[in-house]
Scaffold this motif. Structure first.
Motif, short mmCIF file in Angstrom:
data_model
loop_
_atom_site.label_atom_id
_atom_site.label_comp_id
_atom_site.label_asym_id
_atom_site.label_seq_id
_atom_site.Cartn_x
_atom_site.Cartn_y
_atom_site.Cartn_z
N LEU A 154 16.15 29.73 55.24
CA LEU A 154 16.69 31.15 55.25
C LEU A 154 15.61 32.48 55.67
O LEU A 154 15.95 33.40 56.36
CB LEU A 154 17.60 31.43 54.21
N THR A 155 14.29 32.18 55.09
CA THR A 155 13.57 33.39 55.40
C THR A 155 12.98 33.31 56.80
O THR A 155 12.99 34.50 57.41
CB THR A 155 12.07 33.07 54.34
N LEU A 156 12.59 32.17 57.50
CA LEU A 156 12.43 32.10 58.96
C LEU A 156 13.34 32.54 59.86
O LEU A 156 13.58 33.34 60.61
CB LEU A 156 12.13 30.80 59.31
N TYR A 157 14.78 32.18 59.46
CA TYR A 157 15.82 32.80 60.25
C TYR A 157 16.19 34.18 59.96
O TYR A 157 16.43 34.87 61.11
CB TYR A 157 17.36 31.89 59.69
N ALA A 158 16.22 34.70 58.93
CA ALA A 158 16.16 36.09 58.64
C ALA A 158 15.15 36.97 59.37
O ALA A 158 15.64 38.08 59.88
CB ALA A 158 16.18 36.27 57.11
N THR A 159 13.98 36.70 59.51
CA THR A 159 12.93 37.59 60.25
C THR A 159 12.74 37.12 61.60
O THR A 159 12.02 38.04 62.04
CB THR A 159 11.81 37.43 59.16
N HIS A 160 13.04 35.82 62.20
CA HIS A 160 12.82 35.53 63.39
C HIS A 160 13.94 35.43 64.37
O HIS A 160 13.95 35.74 65.65
CB HIS A 160 11.94 34.63 63.42
N ALA A 161 15.05 35.02 63.74
CA ALA A 161 16.34 34.93 64.59
C ALA A 161 17.10 35.98 64.54
O ALA A 161 17.86 36.29 65.28
CB ALA A 161 16.89 33.51 64.02
N ARG A 162 17.35 36.62 63.27
CA ARG A 162 18.04 37.78 62.86
C ARG A 162 17.13 38.97 62.34
O ARG A 162 17.37 39.48 61.30
CB ARG A 162 19.28 37.43 62.13
N THR A 163 16.18 39.26 63.31
CA THR A 163 15.26 40.40 62.52
C THR A 163 15.99 41.83 62.56
O THR A 163 16.96 42.10 62.93
CB THR A 163 14.11 40.54 63.92
N GLY A 164 15.21 42.39 61.52
CA GLY A 164 15.97 44.00 61.34
C GLY A 164 15.61 44.77 62.21
O GLY A 164 14.65 44.71 62.98
N ALA A 165 16.43 45.97 62.18
CA ALA A 165 16.14 46.78 63.29
C ALA A 165 14.66 47.69 63.14
O ALA A 165 14.39 47.74 61.62
CB ALA A 165 17.09 48.00 63.06
N SER A 166 13.93 47.66 64.16
CA SER A 166 12.78 48.44 63.92
C SER A 166 12.68 49.89 63.60
O SER A 166 13.66 50.52 63.83
CB SER A 166 11.83 48.12 65.49
N ARG A 167 11.76 50.12 62.86
CA ARG A 167 11.64 51.74 62.54
C ARG A 167 11.29 52.45 63.56
O ARG A 167 10.57 51.98 64.45
CB ARG A 167 10.58 51.65 61.22
N ALA A 168 11.72 53.69 63.52
CA ALA A 168 11.28 54.66 64.63
C ALA A 168 9.91 55.03 64.72
O ALA A 168 9.37 55.30 63.48
CB ALA A 168 12.19 56.02 64.49
N ARG A 169 9.28 55.10 66.00
CA ARG A 169 7.76 55.30 65.99
C ARG A 169 7.72 56.79 65.82
O ARG A 169 8.35 57.65 66.58
CB ARG A 169 7.39 54.53 67.21
N PRO A 170 6.71 57.35 65.17
CA PRO A 170 6.58 58.87 65.24
C PRO A 170 5.94 59.22 66.69
O PRO A 170 5.36 58.52 67.09
CB PRO A 170 5.38 58.99 64.27
N VAL A 171 6.21 60.51 67.26
CA VAL A 171 6.04 60.82 68.25
C VAL A 171 4.72 61.63 68.20
O VAL A 171 4.49 62.46 67.41
CB VAL A 171 6.97 61.86 69.01
N PRO A 172 3.58 61.04 68.94
CA PRO A 172 2.27 61.78 68.64
C PRO A 172 2.31 63.23 69.16
O PRO A 172 3.18 63.65 69.72
CB PRO A 172 1.41 61.21 69.98
#
Length: 280
Positions: free
Chosen positions: A254-272
């Motif tokens: 479950l840990t590998l599946y959750a983080t590599h097959a069903r990854t969470g949405a990436s956080r927004a990158r700050p604009v320089p």
């Protein structure tokens, strides 16, 4: 390049779980039988090395040879299908159901037990010269293991059961890590190296593996160990199977599946600062 990145080998894990569900009954039983037999022989080998050299670490270092062989030969252990098959169900692969998953688990359990039990009988014949003399030193040691890991737990009641369960959880955390680690490489040497460490760790630490126990405890009963069949089932095999299921599925599958097959949405990158548009 022999290294397979996590996103790719997790897909291989799901594919493997799906394939095992649809495997024929005959092939499932044969592969499980051979896996149980080979792992039992490896356990007998490790105990023999430990007794004859007085070095438990050496026995643990050599034990993974059996696991590596059965994996490379395409045979199946219950501990492995506990981790892989549920992923195909969670991933909603067509035709994979709870019933088909339980069918696979039941067949693999049956095959593993038959293979391990056959080796238990054969080894009992060897260490007693066909039951004509008392067991030799290796046979006595196997009997002691069965005693210590059944009535030894029972002496502590609920605390003993908790200890047994936790050892089983930790065992399949390591064993399933070995199964998955083999998928990280496309070369035989890479697979063997990746599998060796977690399997050696579980054996040396005395964690509880349901299939190894299918050899050790019937052997102990055949060789005069001071415990009963009910002791084996209640104070080892059943809790060990449940702990193996929890450990492999929770901490590996479950840990590998959750983080590599069903990854969470990436956080927004700050604009320089220099790219920000000035507000009029």
């Amino acid at each position: 390049m022999s290294y397979v990145p996590p996103a790719d080998f997790v897909t291989k894990m799901i594919d493997a779980g799906e394939a095992k569900v649809f495997m024929s009954t005959r092939d499932t039983l044969i592969r499980a039988f051979m896996a149980g037999a080979i792992l039992a022989l490896a356990a007998a080998f490790a105990v023999t090395v430990t007794v004859q050299t007085g070095q438990p670490l050496l026995g643990a270092v050599l034990f993974p040879v059996g696991f590596c062989l059965l994996y490379l030969l395409g045979f199946d252990l219950l501990t492995g299908v506990f981790t892989l098959v549920p992923l195909a169900l969670i991933d909603k692969r067509p035709g994979v159901t709870v019933r088909s998953m339980l069918r696979n688990w039941g067949l693999v359990f049956t095959g593993n037990f038959a293979g391990a039990f056959l080796v238990a009988v054969l080894m009992a014949i060897i260490v007693t010269y066909g039951f004509s003399v008392p067991p030799d030193e290796v046979g006595q040691r196997i009997g002691e293991i069965g005693e210590g890991r059944t009535v030894g737990y029972a002496e502590f009641g609920a605390a003993g059961m908790l200890t047994l369960f936790v050892r089983a959880v930790l065992c399949n955390w390591m064993v399933s890590t070995g199964v998955v680690a083999a998928m990280m490489s496309t070369s035989v040497s890479g697979k063997v190296i990746a599998m060796w460490m977690p399997i050696m760790l579980f054996f040396y630490m005395g964690f509880e593996h349901s299939i190894v126990n299918m050899f050790l405890f019937p052997s102990g009963l055949l060789l005069g160990g001071d415990f009963s069949l009910m002791d084996y089932l209640v104070w080892n095999e059943i809790p060990t199977v449940l702990g193996n299921l929890v450990g492999g599925l929770t901490f590996v599958g479950l840990t590998l599946y959750a983080t590599h097959a069903r990854t969470g949405a990436s956080r927004a990158r700050p604009v320089p600062q220099e790219e920000r548009v000035p507000v009029a």
